[in-house]
Design a protein around this motif. Sequence first.
Motif, PDB file in Angstrom:
ATOM      1  N   ILE A  33      35.681 -26.815  52.274  1.00  0.00           N
ATOM      2  CA  ILE A  33      35.815 -27.838  53.235  1.00  0.00           C
ATOM      3  C   ILE A  33      37.012 -27.464  54.027  1.00  0.00           C
ATOM      4  O   ILE A  33      37.431 -27.724  55.145  1.00  0.00           O
ATOM      5  CB  ILE A  33      35.716 -29.014  52.485  1.00  0.00           C
ATOM      6  N   ALA A  34      38.086 -26.949  53.206  1.00  0.00           N
ATOM      7  CA  ALA A  34      39.618 -26.654  53.699  1.00  0.00           C
ATOM      8  C   ALA A  34      39.403 -25.666  54.735  1.00  0.00           C
ATOM      9  O   ALA A  34      39.973 -25.810  55.717  1.00  0.00           O
ATOM     10  CB  ALA A  34      40.385 -26.351  52.774  1.00  0.00           C
ATOM     11  N   SER A  35      38.675 -24.585  54.551  1.00  0.00           N
ATOM     12  CA  SER A  35      38.457 -23.593  55.438  1.00  0.00           C
ATOM     13  C   SER A  35      37.736 -24.096  56.749  1.00  0.00           C
ATOM     14  O   SER A  35      37.904 -23.610  57.646  1.00  0.00           O
ATOM     15  CB  SER A  35      37.629 -22.268  55.073  1.00  0.00           C
ATOM     16  N   ASN A  36      36.423 -24.882  56.464  1.00  0.00           N
ATOM     17  CA  ASN A  36      35.893 -25.326  57.496  1.00  0.00           C
ATOM     18  C   ASN A  36      36.656 -26.246  58.581  1.00  0.00           C
ATOM     19  O   ASN A  36      36.762 -26.439  59.774  1.00  0.00           O
ATOM     20  CB  ASN A  36      34.695 -26.229  57.131  1.00  0.00           C
ATOM     21  N   ALA A  37      37.348 -27.139  57.818  1.00  0.00           N
ATOM     22  CA  ALA A  37      38.322 -27.831  58.795  1.00  0.00           C
ATOM     23  C   ALA A  37      39.482 -27.060  59.426  1.00  0.00           C
ATOM     24  O   ALA A  37      39.786 -27.467  60.596  1.00  0.00           O
ATOM     25  CB  ALA A  37      39.053 -28.953  57.511  1.00  0.00           C
ATOM     26  N   ALA A  38      39.731 -25.915  59.026  1.00  0.00           N
ATOM     27  CA  ALA A  38      40.737 -25.183  59.704  1.00  0.00           C
ATOM     28  C   ALA A  38      40.316 -24.785  60.942  1.00  0.00           C
ATOM     29  O   ALA A  38      40.494 -24.252  61.826  1.00  0.00           O
ATOM     30  CB  ALA A  38      41.108 -23.941  58.746  1.00  0.00           C
ATOM     31  N   MET A 122      21.303 -25.115  55.520  1.00  0.00           N
ATOM     32  CA  MET A 122      21.885 -25.603  56.940  1.00  0.00           C
ATOM     33  C   MET A 122      23.556 -25.455  57.156  1.00  0.00           C
ATOM     34  O   MET A 122      23.651 -25.204  58.380  1.00  0.00           O
ATOM     35  CB  MET A 122      21.561 -27.009  57.171  1.00  0.00           C
ATOM     36  N   LEU A 123      23.996 -25.415  56.118  1.00  0.00           N
ATOM     37  CA  LEU A 123      25.637 -25.086  56.545  1.00  0.00           C
ATOM     38  C   LEU A 123      25.918 -23.783  56.679  1.00  0.00           C
ATOM     39  O   LEU A 123      26.557 -23.499  57.776  1.00  0.00           O
ATOM     40  CB  LEU A 123      26.252 -25.533  54.976  1.00  0.00           C
ATOM     41  N   GLN A 124      25.131 -22.620  56.099  1.00  0.00           N
ATOM     42  CA  GLN A 124      25.142 -21.371  56.540  1.00  0.00           C
ATOM     43  C   GLN A 124      24.850 -20.994  57.901  1.00  0.00           C
ATOM     44  O   GLN A 124      25.308 -20.448  58.773  1.00  0.00           O
ATOM     45  CB  GLN A 124      24.444 -20.279  55.302  1.00  0.00           C
ATOM     46  N   ILE A 125      23.578 -21.490  58.253  1.00  0.00           N
ATOM     47  CA  ILE A 125      22.970 -21.650  59.483  1.00  0.00           C
ATOM     48  C   ILE A 125      24.055 -22.065  60.522  1.00  0.00           C
ATOM     49  O   ILE A 125      24.248 -21.335  61.545  1.00  0.00           O
ATOM     50  CB  ILE A 125      21.642 -21.993  59.862  1.00  0.00           C
ATOM     51  N   SER A 126      24.662 -23.165  60.246  1.00  0.00           N
ATOM     52  CA  SER A 126      25.677 -23.837  61.161  1.00  0.00           C
ATOM     53  C   SER A 126      26.872 -22.869  61.666  1.00  0.00           C
ATOM     54  O   SER A 126      27.304 -22.824  62.556  1.00  0.00           O
ATOM     55  CB  SER A 126      25.946 -25.245  60.880  1.00  0.00           C
ATOM     56  N   LEU A 127      27.366 -22.630  60.402  1.00  0.00           N
ATOM     57  CA  LEU A 127      28.557 -21.663  60.539  1.00  0.00           C
ATOM     58  C   LEU A 127      28.379 -20.580  61.100  1.00  0.00           C
ATOM     59  O   LEU A 127      28.968 -19.922  61.691  1.00  0.00           O
ATOM     60  CB  LEU A 127      29.076 -21.090  59.002  1.00  0.00           C
ATOM     61  N   LEU A 155      35.662 -17.171  55.272  1.00  0.00           N
ATOM     62  CA  LEU A 155      36.078 -17.511  54.138  1.00  0.00           C
ATOM     63  C   LEU A 155      35.207 -18.960  53.824  1.00  0.00           C
ATOM     64  O   LEU A 155      34.598 -19.097  52.610  1.00  0.00           O
ATOM     65  CB  LEU A 155      37.574 -17.877  53.894  1.00  0.00           C
ATOM     66  N   ALA A 156      34.957 -19.844  54.831  1.00  0.00           N
ATOM     67  CA  ALA A 156      34.185 -20.969  54.694  1.00  0.00           C
ATOM     68  C   ALA A 156      32.765 -20.394  54.285  1.00  0.00           C
ATOM     69  O   ALA A 156      31.962 -21.116  53.430  1.00  0.00           O
ATOM     70  CB  ALA A 156      34.060 -21.696  55.931  1.00  0.00           C
ATOM     71  N   GLN A 157      32.317 -19.579  54.935  1.00  0.00           N
ATOM     72  CA  GLN A 157      30.652 -18.963  54.667  1.00  0.00           C
ATOM     73  C   GLN A 157      30.962 -18.658  53.154  1.00  0.00           C
ATOM     74  O   GLN A 157      29.708 -18.646  52.465  1.00  0.00           O
ATOM     75  CB  GLN A 157      30.414 -18.100  55.509  1.00  0.00           C
ATOM     76  N   ILE A 158      31.750 -17.705  52.662  1.00  0.00           N
ATOM     77  CA  ILE A 158      31.733 -17.199  51.462  1.00  0.00           C
ATOM     78  C   ILE A 158      31.679 -18.233  50.585  1.00  0.00           C
ATOM     79  O   ILE A 158      31.037 -18.313  49.525  1.00  0.00           O
ATOM     80  CB  ILE A 158      32.852 -16.153  51.220  1.00  0.00           C
ATOM     81  N   PHE A 159      32.639 -19.339  50.531  1.00  0.00           N
ATOM     82  CA  PHE A 159      32.848 -20.159  49.568  1.00  0.00           C
ATOM     83  C   PHE A 159      31.817 -21.126  49.348  1.00  0.00           C
ATOM     84  O   PHE A 159      31.224 -21.493  48.322  1.00  0.00           O
ATOM     85  CB  PHE A 159      34.199 -21.134  49.996  1.00  0.00           C
TER      86      PHE A 159
END
Length: 215
Positions: A33-38, A122-127, A155-159
């Motif tokens: 979440i922190a990486s996605n917010a970044a 869906m999160l991985q597809i969106s990223l 990093l967001a994708q990996i986490f």
Amino acid sequence: ELCSQHCGTIDHIMGLVGFIFELVVLVCLAAGIASNAAVVGSCDMLNLANGSIGPWRADISGSGCVVWDKSDEATDWLLNMARVCSMMAFILGCILTTFAFFKQCLCPLPCSQIIMDISGLMLQISLALVWPMIRSQVCETFGCSWGSGATALLLAQIFFAAASVFSRCMREPRYERRKKRENERKEEQANNEAVEEPVESAAEEGNATDPAKVY
């Protein structure tokens, strides 16, 4: 008895492994979440010759990190897709984290594991759909290179991928462990009572048939 001790040791080891996976999942979700917010707030995901850009913010010619004027790039569908998908990924990450936390620590929500699996996919597809912004019109005009926001996206994708996979390896939820301990305590209490009753009955029969006491 030996088999019972051996099974107890295995359960203890599996519980420890499940706890480690649970800790990994919760930490990865928070970091994701922190990486996605970044990524959403980044203005230097891609570096240009005269500044840098992110999905929602940009720093062009030293103007400072400001929000894009969407009307300027309304026809750039790759940039618009990156904007929508980065925000959608953030929402899905919050959903995944909420369901995982409730499932493990509080109380089960309806269809928790199914929703976690769907939101993780869906999160991985969106990223992944944020990356094509490197082929947007801005990058075609000025040229783009890797920035710190791109590192945050990776990093967001990996986490989130690690959290989605290891969510199926976590130990039993807290409410199930509590219920299991209560059942084991009740069974132990029932077994103790079942053992004590024959002993008391035998003692009473012995007292009743003791010749000395009868005399």
